[in-house]
Design an enzyme around this catalytic site. Structure first.
Site: not given
Length: 281
Positions: A102, A137, A169, A199, A220
């Site tokens: 597994r 992510k 950002k 960004e 963005d």
């Protein structure tokens, strides 16, 4: 051929996954039913079409419990396979193979799912000149493996973490006061090998950002029209990255605006596991 990850990077992840599954007493089912010296020959088989990634995870999961196991891949990572295709043969101690099954399948299926989705995006923009790149992510603890799977699918890796590139950002800009000041500070602090990306969320910030010489500007959630206008205005002064809400249905149109790269968080946060089984041979 995709350059494989060193076993040194994969083994700790595999060991942690095995320890989680084996718990305090080990595989009590196999211990109860299978003789200690029994051997089992089996084959990893794809149940659906996709792109394979993570064969080393399956190999190492088995080897951790049986160092003498014979694992023979039938394909390489990065290979497109069809349903029912053999991926690897293994001959090992039966208890060890059943206990590792597994863990090996979980990692192999997960990474192959990422590679398969990445390949779909790469094919969607083929010929446009735009690269498909991943993001941070990723599943905690699996970043190196998932980013490897993106490469197996034909994608390109964005930064690996907070330490290998500067990415300014919106909240960094808010803390600095302006796009220009944030980029100025970043360029002053960056070493000669460190890239600086900023960004922006509108065309009004583009010229201010470019004035300070960022290596990359992230556009963005721009509309297609604004992406094309940003490409025109930037005129090659910085690499342009489109980001935000990219899907398989929209990727081609985004690529055709002329941006250099398209970052897609879905490659790692929304990929379906590729269905792979282990069948006794």
């Amino acid at each position: 051929m995709i350059e494989p990850l060193p076993d040194l990077l994969i083994a700790p992840i595999v060991r942690a996954a095995l320890a989680e599954d084996l718990g305090r007493a080990g595989d009590v089912t196999s211990q109860a039913c299978v003789p200690a010296d029994a051997r089992l020959r089996a084959v990893f088989v794809s149940r659906k079409a996709g792109v394979i990634s993570g064969l080393a995870c399956a190999r190492l999961a088995i080897a951790e419990l049986d160092s003498s196991a014979d694992f023979r891949p039938a394909v390489e990572d990065g290979t497109r396979v069809g349903p029912g295709q053999n991926l690897a043969w293994v001959d090992a101690n039966a208890r060890a193979l059943l206990a590792a099954e597994r863990t090996g399948l979980n990692l192999l299926g997960r990474l192959s799912g990422v590679a398969s989705l990445t390949r779909a995006y790469v094919e969607a923009v083929e010929g446009s000149g735009a690269a498909i790149v991943d993001t941070r992510k990723t599943t905690p603890g699996l970043r190196a493996l998932e980013k490897y799977a993106v490469r197996c699918g034909g994608g390109v890796n964005h930064r690996f973490g907070l330490d290998d590139a500067i990415l300014i950002k919106d909240n960094h800009i808010a803390a600095c006061g302006s796009v220009g000041e944030a980029v100025r500070r970043a360029k002053a602090a960056a070493g000669h090998l460190m890239k600086v990306e900023v960004e922006i969320d509108g065309l009004g910030q583009l010229e201010e950002a470019l004035k300070y010489g960022p290596d990359v500007v992230m556009l963005d959630n721009f509309s297609l029209a604004d992406l094309a206008e940003a490409v025109r205005r930037a005129a090659g002064r910085a690499m342009l990255e489109a980001s935000g809400g990219v899907s398989l249905e929209t990727a081609r149109a985004i690529a055709e605006t002329g941006v250099d790269v398209i970052s897609v968080g879905a490659l790692t946060h929304s990929a379906n596991v590729l269905d792979i089984g282990l069948d006794a041979a």
